[in-house]
Design a protein around this motif. Sequence first.
Motif, PDB file in Angstrom:
ATOM      1  N   LYS A   1      -1.098-116.261 -31.680  1.00  0.00           N
ATOM      2  CA  LYS A   1      -1.602-116.857 -32.876  1.00  0.00           C
ATOM      3  C   LYS A   1      -1.642-118.150 -32.837  1.00  0.00           C
ATOM      4  O   LYS A   1      -0.914-118.672 -31.835  1.00  0.00           O
TER       5      LYS A   1
ATOM      6  N   TYR B   1      -5.160-111.481 -34.755  1.00  0.00           N
ATOM      7  CA  TYR B   1      -5.374-110.786 -36.034  1.00  0.00           C
ATOM      8  C   TYR B   1      -6.322-109.599 -35.956  1.00  0.00           C
ATOM      9  O   TYR B   1      -5.915-108.716 -36.945  1.00  0.00           O
TER      10      TYR B   1
ATOM     11  N   ALA C   1      -9.831-107.694 -43.455  1.00  0.00           N
ATOM     12  CA  ALA C   1      -8.952-108.638 -43.386  1.00  0.00           C
ATOM     13  C   ALA C   1      -8.444-109.103 -44.914  1.00  0.00           C
ATOM     14  O   ALA C   1      -7.169-109.377 -44.941  1.00  0.00           O
TER      15      ALA C   1
ATOM     16  N   PHE D   1      -0.374-111.610 -44.850  1.00  0.00           N
ATOM     17  CA  PHE D   1       0.415-111.998 -43.643  1.00  0.00           C
ATOM     18  C   PHE D   1       1.411-112.876 -44.096  1.00  0.00           C
ATOM     19  O   PHE D   1       1.157-113.754 -44.885  1.00  0.00           O
TER      20      PHE D   1
ATOM     21  N   ASP E   1       0.988-118.594 -38.882  1.00  0.00           N
ATOM     22  CA  ASP E   1       1.124-117.535 -39.979  1.00  0.00           C
ATOM     23  C   ASP E   1       0.737-117.861 -41.306  1.00  0.00           C
ATOM     24  O   ASP E   1       0.622-117.064 -42.194  1.00  0.00           O
TER      25      ASP E   1
ATOM     26  N   PRO F   1      -4.203-116.743 -40.254  1.00  0.00           N
ATOM     27  CA  PRO F   1      -4.490-115.748 -40.992  1.00  0.00           C
ATOM     28  C   PRO F   1      -5.643-116.304 -42.136  1.00  0.00           C
ATOM     29  O   PRO F   1      -6.459-115.206 -42.255  1.00  0.00           O
ATOM     30  N   ARG F   2      -5.411-116.964 -42.764  1.00  0.00           N
ATOM     31  CA  ARG F   2      -6.358-117.523 -43.943  1.00  0.00           C
ATOM     32  C   ARG F   2      -7.733-117.934 -43.357  1.00  0.00           C
ATOM     33  O   ARG F   2      -8.794-117.490 -43.800  1.00  0.00           O
TER      34      ARG F   2
ATOM     35  N   MET G   1      -7.687-113.400 -44.108  1.00  0.00           N
ATOM     36  CA  MET G   1      -6.477-112.568 -44.805  1.00  0.00           C
ATOM     37  C   MET G   1      -5.770-113.565 -45.801  1.00  0.00           C
ATOM     38  O   MET G   1      -5.828-114.834 -45.907  1.00  0.00           O
TER      39      MET G   1
ATOM     40  N   ALA H   1      -2.332-115.168 -46.878  1.00  0.00           N
ATOM     41  CA  ALA H   1      -1.125-115.412 -46.193  1.00  0.00           C
ATOM     42  C   ALA H   1      -0.203-116.167 -47.058  1.00  0.00           C
ATOM     43  O   ALA H   1      -0.810-117.064 -48.019  1.00  0.00           O
TER      44      ALA H   1
END
Length: 79
Positions: A15, A21, A32, A37, A45, A49-50, A54, A56
């Motif tokens: 990550k 991811y 996604a 997350f 984290d 992810p954003r 995703m 998060a």
Amino acid sequence: MLDAYAMSYDVGAVKPQPRIYQFLLEKLDVVADEVLFVGDTVIADLEGPRVFGMQACLLNRSAGQTLADMLLPSLPIGR
């Protein structure tokens, strides 16, 4: 119990590298924007992810916040 997990040595990425991811999305068979997350570091984290698409949120462990504190209020139990 976990639906999926990624060990960086298995994936060949860490990550916030996108490959880690993507590996999780493939394991979960989702896209996604269907994923929330949750983690405790801003770059790996939340931002990673954003950027990947995703949702998060950041877990504040130093304030004693737990995963249950974050997720239980949003579950539709008893509604």
